[in-house]
Design a protein around this motif. Structure first.
Motif, PDB file in Angstrom:
ATOM      1  N   SER A  36     -79.002  63.173 -15.457  1.00 36.84           N
ATOM      2  CA  SER A  36     -80.132  63.557 -14.607  1.00 36.84           C
ATOM      3  C   SER A  36     -81.434  63.000 -15.166  1.00 36.84           C
ATOM      4  CB  SER A  36     -80.211  65.082 -14.499  1.00 36.84           C
ATOM      5  OG  SER A  36     -79.010  65.636 -14.023  1.00 36.84           O
ATOM      6  N   GLY A  37     -81.606  63.101 -16.502  1.00 38.19           N
ATOM      7  CA  GLY A  37     -82.816  62.582 -17.132  1.00 38.19           C
ATOM      8  C   GLY A  37     -82.968  61.081 -16.939  1.00 38.19           C
ATOM      9  N   ASN A  38     -81.877  60.340 -17.103  1.00 41.68           N
ATOM     10  CA  ASN A  38     -81.934  58.890 -16.922  1.00 41.68           C
ATOM     11  C   ASN A  38     -82.251  58.523 -15.474  1.00 41.68           C
ATOM     12  OD1 ASN A  38     -81.349  58.366 -19.619  1.00 41.68           O
ATOM     13  ND2 ASN A  38     -79.138  58.337 -19.268  1.00 41.68           N
ATOM     14  N   SER A  39     -81.660  59.260 -14.542  1.00 43.51           N
ATOM     15  CA  SER A  39     -81.923  59.005 -13.129  1.00 43.51           C
ATOM     16  C   SER A  39     -83.381  59.299 -12.782  1.00 43.51           C
ATOM     17  CB  SER A  39     -80.990  59.852 -12.260  1.00 43.51           C
ATOM     18  OG  SER A  39     -81.287  59.681 -10.882  1.00 43.51           O
ATOM     19  N   ALA A  40     -83.904  60.420 -13.298  1.00 52.56           N
ATOM     20  CA  ALA A  40     -85.298  60.784 -13.031  1.00 52.56           C
ATOM     21  C   ALA A  40     -86.247  59.728 -13.598  1.00 52.56           C
ATOM     22  CB  ALA A  40     -85.603  62.158 -13.618  1.00 52.56           C
ATOM     23  N   HIS A  59    -102.454  54.569 -14.648  1.00 47.88           N
ATOM     24  CA  HIS A  59    -103.256  55.769 -14.815  1.00 47.88           C
ATOM     25  C   HIS A  59    -103.865  55.826 -16.212  1.00 47.88           C
ATOM     26  CE1 HIS A  59    -100.655  56.609 -11.390  1.00 47.88           C
ATOM     27  NE2 HIS A  59    -101.567  57.469 -10.991  1.00 47.88           N
ATOM     28  N   ASP A  60    -104.917  56.625 -16.360  1.00 49.57           N
ATOM     29  CA  ASP A  60    -105.585  56.770 -17.658  1.00 49.57           C
ATOM     30  C   ASP A  60    -104.781  57.634 -18.617  1.00 49.57           C
ATOM     31  OD1 ASP A  60    -107.917  55.266 -16.960  1.00 49.57           O
ATOM     32  OD2 ASP A  60    -108.578  56.977 -15.752  1.00 49.57           O
ATOM     33  N   VAL A  61    -104.092  58.637 -18.070  1.00 47.85           N
ATOM     34  CA  VAL A  61    -103.282  59.529 -18.885  1.00 47.85           C
ATOM     35  C   VAL A  61    -102.240  60.168 -17.974  1.00 47.85           C
ATOM     36  CG1 VAL A  61    -104.821  61.527 -18.545  1.00 47.85           C
ATOM     37  CG2 VAL A  61    -103.328  61.442 -20.554  1.00 47.85           C
ATOM     38  N   VAL A  62    -101.087  60.466 -18.516  1.00 46.89           N
ATOM     39  CA  VAL A  62    -100.042  61.175 -17.770  1.00 46.89           C
ATOM     40  C   VAL A  62     -99.875  62.558 -18.389  1.00 46.89           C
ATOM     41  CG1 VAL A  62     -97.579  61.285 -17.265  1.00 46.89           C
ATOM     42  CG2 VAL A  62     -98.812  59.141 -16.944  1.00 46.89           C
ATOM     43  N   GLN A  63     -99.961  63.588 -17.545  1.00 45.35           N
ATOM     44  CA  GLN A  63     -99.751  64.973 -17.960  1.00 45.35           C
ATOM     45  C   GLN A  63     -98.398  65.440 -17.436  1.00 45.35           C
ATOM     46  OE1 GLN A  63    -101.671  67.329 -19.792  1.00 45.35           O
ATOM     47  NE2 GLN A  63     -99.703  68.377 -19.615  1.00 45.35           N
ATOM     48  N   ALA A  64     -97.493  65.774 -18.329  1.00 47.62           N
ATOM     49  CA  ALA A  64     -96.160  66.227 -17.937  1.00 47.62           C
ATOM     50  C   ALA A  64     -96.030  67.722 -18.162  1.00 47.62           C
ATOM     51  CB  ALA A  64     -95.083  65.498 -18.736  1.00 47.62           C
ATOM     52  N   CYS A  65     -95.328  68.372 -17.257  1.00 45.87           N
ATOM     53  CA  CYS A  65     -95.099  69.819 -17.358  1.00 45.87           C
ATOM     54  C   CYS A  65     -93.756  70.050 -18.047  1.00 45.87           C
ATOM     55  CB  CYS A  65     -95.134  70.458 -15.981  1.00 45.87           C
ATOM     56  SG  CYS A  65     -96.715  70.269 -15.169  1.00 45.87           S
ATOM     57  N   GLY A  66     -93.758  69.856 -19.349  1.00 43.53           N
ATOM     58  CA  GLY A  66     -92.531  69.999 -20.122  1.00 43.53           C
ATOM     59  C   GLY A  66     -92.069  68.644 -20.630  1.00 43.53           C
ATOM     60  N   PHE A  67     -91.253  68.666 -21.678  1.00 42.91           N
ATOM     61  CA  PHE A  67     -90.736  67.435 -22.255  1.00 42.91           C
ATOM     62  C   PHE A  67     -89.531  66.916 -21.492  1.00 42.91           C
ATOM     63  CE2 PHE A  67     -92.470  70.008 -25.819  1.00 42.91           C
ATOM     64  CZ  PHE A  67     -93.598  69.252 -26.035  1.00 42.91           C
ATOM     65  N   TYR A  68     -88.767  67.849 -20.896  1.00 41.75           N
ATOM     66  CA  TYR A  68     -87.539  67.453 -20.221  1.00 41.75           C
ATOM     67  C   TYR A  68     -87.287  68.380 -19.029  1.00 41.75           C
ATOM     68  CZ  TYR A  68     -83.130  64.894 -20.239  1.00 41.75           C
ATOM     69  OH  TYR A  68     -82.109  64.025 -19.941  1.00 41.75           O
ATOM     70  N   LEU A  69     -87.186  67.829 -17.838  1.00 40.59           N
ATOM     71  CA  LEU A  69     -87.016  66.432 -17.495  1.00 40.59           C
ATOM     72  C   LEU A  69     -88.338  65.637 -17.355  1.00 40.59           C
ATOM     73  CD1 LEU A  69     -84.463  66.999 -14.618  1.00 40.59           C
ATOM     74  CD2 LEU A  69     -83.942  65.827 -16.705  1.00 40.59           C
ATOM     75  N   ASP A  70     -89.433  66.310 -17.052  1.00 41.60           N
ATOM     76  CA  ASP A  70     -90.637  65.624 -16.586  1.00 41.60           C
ATOM     77  C   ASP A  70     -91.215  64.640 -17.591  1.00 41.60           C
ATOM     78  OD1 ASP A  70     -90.289  67.068 -14.332  1.00 41.60           O
ATOM     79  OD2 ASP A  70     -91.903  68.487 -14.697  1.00 41.60           O
TER      80      ASP A  70
END
Length: 380
Positions: free
Chosen positions: A73-77, A93-104
């Motif tokens: 799933s992670g590789n597909s995402a 983009h200037d910066v990417v903000q992710a909501c969590g390390f995995y999967l996002d």
């Protein structure tokens, strides 16, 4: 920016956008099976407008059982997100903000590397606290994501200590979420209680959360069943959970008036917080649950388990009461004891409200601190 469809992420981005930050939000969403409980994902739109910014929902392959195929799933995402962002947006983009390390976070990793974009990830607990349950490939992918991150953010100090297993302390920051008190009509409490049919002498107990065993719903049902009082009403608001129907059946068997609500509108949830005499959250583990911030904004005292980041929020004996998890009898005794002193409940609720403001646990302050972190990593 990348997020999952959860209220605290939505509110975080809304607050950030309100500070003048331009957002592109990408929320990778699984392909939906034709039948079954996840078939409703077919209804998720390709894009939708959230206030002044648009959210994109590119599909990826989510494999079950998760225990064995989460890395697939992670590789597909990751593959889908990188291609989608490249095709959809003209400039990096200037910066990417992710909501969590995995999967996002992992889903954004290839894009960030390709364009040398800083990645900031905010963990709410799941990926860190469940790390040892993942297979070796997923663990490696989480470590790879954390290694690349310019900043590792957590919502609690307790979770920050876990994050420091994977990243240097200088890279880890506690960034609480929060709530905005002005959204809670505490001056209309009595009127709201009348509208909800709650008598002046009735003590309203409120539970908000997933109907899962980890939220302590089995202990809560047992405690309520053993509670020998005729001045209690119960309101339970659920947002998913495998024990939904079991819990609703147990509530229906109580002698106390009880109402269960499913995926209630946020405005209605806020009204219940204002109307309640006590929020009850007997979780087995937590980070810093949003529902406690909501109760503090509504001047409602909290009875919760002494787990995770909850002791960082609730001052035992001052803004609420903390008890051990997994103990329905202790929970019953604590409910009974607290409901006997209406004035003490009011004082605890007021103290919790002051603590929320004093600590800066509001969405406005959350967004300001997040913006400061973004500016720092962009100038490194």
């Amino acid at each position: 920016m990348f997020q999952v469809r959860t209220p605290f992420n939505h509110r975080s981005f809304d607050a950030l956008n309100a500070t003048g930050v331009d957002l592109d939000v990408v929320s990778p969403t699984p392909y939906a099976p034709p039948i079954g409980p996840y078939s409703e994902y077919r209804r998720v739109p390709k894009t939708e407008q959230w206030g002044s910014y648009r959210v994109h929902y590119p599909r990826f392959l989510y494999m079950l059982p998760k225990r064995y195929f989460y890395h697939v799933s992670g590789n597909s995402a990751q593959k889908r997100v990188e291609a989608y962002v490249e095709e959809t947006f003209e400039t990096p983009h200037d910066v990417v903000q992710a909501c969590g390390f995995y999967l996002d976070g992992y889903a954004a990793l290839s894009y960030c590397r390709e364009h040398d974009v800083p990645l900031v990830a905010l963990s709410h607990a799941g990926d860190l606290k469940n790390f040892d349950r993942f297979n070796e490939t997923v663990q490696s992918q989480i470590r790879e994501t954390i290694d690349y991150c310019s900043a590792v953010l957590t919502v609690s100090d307790e979770l920050a200590e876990i994050a420091e297993r994977f990243a240097p302390a200088s890279k880890v920051t506690t960034l609480p979420i929060g709530e905005d008190p002005e959204k809670y009509p505490t001056d209309r409490r009595e009127a709201i209680r009348r509208e909800l049919g709650i008598g002046p002498d009735t003590k309203l107990l409120l539970f908000v959360g997933r109907f899962e065993k980890e939220k302590g719903v089995r202990e809560l049902a047992a405690a309520l069943d053993a509670l020998d009082r005729d001045d209690v009403a119960v309101a339970a608001v659920g947002h998913g959970g495998t024990l939904r129907w079991w819990f609703l059946d147990r509530l229906g068997e109580l002698s106390h008036p009880s109402h269960a609500y499913w995926e209630l509108d946020p405005i209605a949830v806020r009204r219940l917080h204002v109307a309640a005499d006590l929020l009850v959250l007997p979780s087995h583990f937590e980070a810093r649950p949003t529902v406690i911030y909501e109760a503090m904004a509504a001047k409602t005292p909290v009875l919760a388990s002494n787990v995770g980041g909850i002791p960082e929020m609730v001052v035992d004996g001052e803004t609420g009461t903390l008890i051990a998890p997994h103990d329905s009898e202790e929970l019953r005794k604590a409910i009974d004891y607290l409901l006997d002193d209406t004035e003490r409940l009011r004082e605890m609720g007021e103290a919790g409200h002051r603590r929320l403001l004093d600590q800066g646990w509001t969405w406005r302050r959350h967004a300001e601190r997040l913006g400061e972190i973004h500016r720092e990593v962009m100038h490194e």
